[in-house]
Structure formats: C-alpha cells, structure tokens
Design a protein around this motif. Sequence first.
Motif, PDB file in Angstrom:
ATOM      1  N   SER A  19      41.088  23.698  27.846  1.00 36.13           N
ATOM      2  CA  SER A  19      40.507  24.391  29.006  1.00 36.13           C
ATOM      3  C   SER A  19      40.350  23.441  30.186  1.00 36.13           C
ATOM      4  O   SER A  19      40.596  23.814  31.336  1.00 36.13           O
ATOM      5  CB  SER A  19      39.154  25.004  28.632  1.00 36.13           C
ATOM      6  OG  SER A  19      38.172  24.010  28.412  1.00 36.13           O
ATOM      7  N   ARG A  52      47.673  28.071  26.674  1.00 33.07           N
ATOM      8  CA  ARG A  52      46.747  29.204  26.545  1.00 33.07           C
ATOM      9  C   ARG A  52      46.551  29.588  25.077  1.00 33.07           C
ATOM     10  O   ARG A  52      45.466  30.015  24.677  1.00 33.07           O
ATOM     11  CB  ARG A  52      47.269  30.389  27.352  1.00 33.07           C
ATOM     12  CG  ARG A  52      47.050  30.232  28.861  1.00 33.07           C
ATOM     13  CD  ARG A  52      47.703  31.332  29.645  1.00 33.07           C
ATOM     14  NE  ARG A  52      47.376  31.249  31.071  1.00 33.07           N
ATOM     15  CZ  ARG A  52      48.092  31.818  32.032  1.00 33.07           C
ATOM     16  NH1 ARG A  52      49.186  32.518  31.716  1.00 33.07           N
ATOM     17  NH2 ARG A  52      47.736  31.697  33.297  1.00 33.07           N
ATOM     18  N   SER A  68      51.965  28.974  28.593  1.00 33.60           N
ATOM     19  CA  SER A  68      51.750  29.913  27.490  1.00 33.60           C
ATOM     20  C   SER A  68      51.275  29.189  26.235  1.00 33.60           C
ATOM     21  O   SER A  68      50.354  29.641  25.542  1.00 33.60           O
ATOM     22  CB  SER A  68      53.047  30.676  27.199  1.00 33.60           C
ATOM     23  OG  SER A  68      52.894  31.535  26.097  1.00 33.60           O
ATOM     24  N   PHE A 119      42.966  30.956  33.175  1.00 32.29           N
ATOM     25  CA  PHE A 119      42.902  31.140  31.725  1.00 32.29           C
ATOM     26  C   PHE A 119      41.627  31.893  31.370  1.00 32.29           C
ATOM     27  O   PHE A 119      40.674  31.943  32.153  1.00 32.29           O
ATOM     28  CB  PHE A 119      42.941  29.791  30.997  1.00 32.29           C
ATOM     29  CG  PHE A 119      41.782  28.883  31.319  1.00 32.29           C
ATOM     30  CD1 PHE A 119      40.638  28.860  30.527  1.00 32.29           C
ATOM     31  CD2 PHE A 119      41.837  28.041  32.426  1.00 32.29           C
ATOM     32  CE1 PHE A 119      39.580  28.023  30.823  1.00 32.29           C
ATOM     33  CE2 PHE A 119      40.778  27.200  32.736  1.00 32.29           C
ATOM     34  CZ  PHE A 119      39.646  27.185  31.932  1.00 32.29           C
ATOM     35  N   LEU A 129      43.856  22.836  31.747  1.00 30.06           N
ATOM     36  CA  LEU A 129      44.288  23.977  32.559  1.00 30.06           C
ATOM     37  C   LEU A 129      43.492  24.046  33.863  1.00 30.06           C
ATOM     38  O   LEU A 129      44.047  24.321  34.931  1.00 30.06           O
ATOM     39  CB  LEU A 129      44.118  25.274  31.771  1.00 30.06           C
ATOM     40  CG  LEU A 129      45.084  25.479  30.599  1.00 30.06           C
ATOM     41  CD1 LEU A 129      44.651  26.663  29.751  1.00 30.06           C
ATOM     42  CD2 LEU A 129      46.513  25.683  31.105  1.00 30.06           C
TER      43      LEU A 129
END
Length: 362
Positions: free
Chosen positions: A337, A322, A319, A347, A340
Amino acid sequence: MEKTVLNYSIKGGVFHIAWNMVFVVLGIYFLSIINVEKITFKFGDLILPIVAVLFIVVYGKKALMTLFNFHKKIIFSQEGLELNEIFYEWKDIIFPRVISKTEHTAKYNLSYKEFYLTFVYKQKTIEIKIDDYDVSENEIKELLKEYTPKFTPSTMSENKIVYQPIHDFDQIITLDEYYDLEYEESEEAIKDIQKLAVKDLESVKRFCENNIYAQPDKVRFVYYALSEDEDLDKWADFLSDEFRRVYQIGLEQNKVKELSSVINEIIVETIDSYPAERVREILLKGLDYKEFETRLNALEFLPDWINEQVLKSNPSIVSKLRQKLKDPEWKIRWETSKLLERNKIAFESLSTLDKLRRFINP
C-alpha cells in the motif's frame, strides 16, 4: 561520548519559506482586490477567490512545515545514528550508504540530482535527503566510515591497510576493506574497478559469475564501484543483468536472503530499459513465492526499479501489486500500500485493523 551533529540547513529552509510566502502574499492580494458585495456564485466569479484561498492554504502550510523542520538534526555517534529524534543502533543498521536520485519537475521540465542517506533498519528502508542539511554527500560518506562499527578499523590491529592499485582481478578488495581506506585511496579503488570494466567488461562479468559464493564481498565491491560511477548509465545494462542473474540464482536455490547483501549494492538510474524490465519480471516472480521472507524481499527491492512512469506504462505490474493487498501477511499488504501510494496509484484502502497494526508492529 563523541558525536557529530548535522543541523538542518537554515539557509535552504529560509529560502524555501520565502518562496512559499510569495504565493501566500499573492493569495492575500487576490483576496484584497475582490469586491465582496458584487461577488456571485457564478463559476467565473468564484475562480479568483478559490485560487486566492488555495495559494494561502497550500503554500502557507508548506512554509509552516519547513519552519517546523529547523529543529531536525542528524547525529552520528559510536552507538548509532539519530535522525530527527529517532535513534537507530548500528547493530540493527544494514547497508548504510549515500545514493543519488535523478528528480524531475514536470512543471518546469527540469532534471536534477538529489543525494540521500539510506540504510535498511529491521527490514525497512530508511531514506533522508542530505541536501536538506548543512553537509555534503562526501562528508556523509566520511562520517559513515568514521562511526559505523563494521567500517571502523579494528583497534586490535596496529597495521594500517595500505592500498595497492588494482590492475587485475586477483587484487580486487572487499567492500569492508574499501571502507577502511582513506578517502583519496577509496576514490582510487573505485576508479580502478571502473577502469577494469572499461578495459574488459566480459572478464568482470565472469569474475562476478565465478565468485558469487566464493568471494561475495569482492563481488559486492565490484557492483558498488560501478554503481558509484558519475556516468551511471554506462553500466546500467550490465548491472541490471547482474541483478537479475543473481536474484534468479537466489530464487532457484532458495538463497535470496543470502545473496541480497550482494545485489543490494547495485544502483541503476535508468529503469526504462529492457534489462530493467527483466529485473522487474523476476521481482514480480518473487512476489508469488510461498516463503514470506522471499515475497517481502522482492517487495523491498521493487521500489528501486519502478516509478510513476513505469507503473503508468505497465498495468500488469499495478495489477500484481493490487493483488498483494490481499496477501495473507500483514507486512506485505502494508508495504504494498505504501509503494502504491508513493507512486500515486489508486488502490482499495486497507482495513482499519491493518492500519492499526502498523502502530503495534512498526
């Protein structure tokens, strides 16, 4: 100009291609036994053709990509390091070293070690797998000592450093002095630090606490030596606690950048422990700081302390990451990014403008 060229491992590449071609041939065989005239659009009839095509496409692509890797080289020179036709000048390279990672294949339930040459280049961490080339991890370490300017003994000095065994804390050497040693002596220096830690870890801890500013290069060597232990789990909790302690000092005193060079030497393989969890907590705290460099620094350290499993069991971390996709700084959004994506976390895709910026601001 003196150079050392390391070629891509032909033997390993050929084996990889052959292994993938087994599945390609198997896919072709599956296609050959299909009776096209009797095939229908029922799911049961489509399974074999789909599997056959997937085998051919997926494993054929892997074999082809490996074939294209044969031209890759690692080139060491006095000016810099060339990795696969990309040149990095030594003056812009920070913390070059060899690290090991424990890889796990869920399919075969096997764990194995892979060695990587890694360094920081213009705030970006570069990693290249050593096992793909005709060279060992020890040979890479020797080449780093030979070619890296900061590790090369000064030509102005005629006195070669003679290693004196480390029996107490006054004799601890700096990391630069370690790199000036011959290979056998450098291995002895690492073992001497490890012996000190086995004998009295609390004293080692006090030494690090008292000298983080007074003798940071010696503290760096302590962290480096313990991180080089083959039984890395032995020091995992201590190193994790030290990372958190020093990083906390950096946040409180606004000296994260200064102290990062010290804790950058810490490598921990066991990241599912409570001390490692506390490291993640302090790094997530760093992600919320107002200063851009502090946030970026935390984001650069975070990959060493998370993996897919950690993220799956810690939705709060996912979380938070993001949220960083909305950070006002493009660099933070882009690095988040990538982090992730590497860990296979879904995402919201970045804007087209952000994707284009990476070509303008690499």
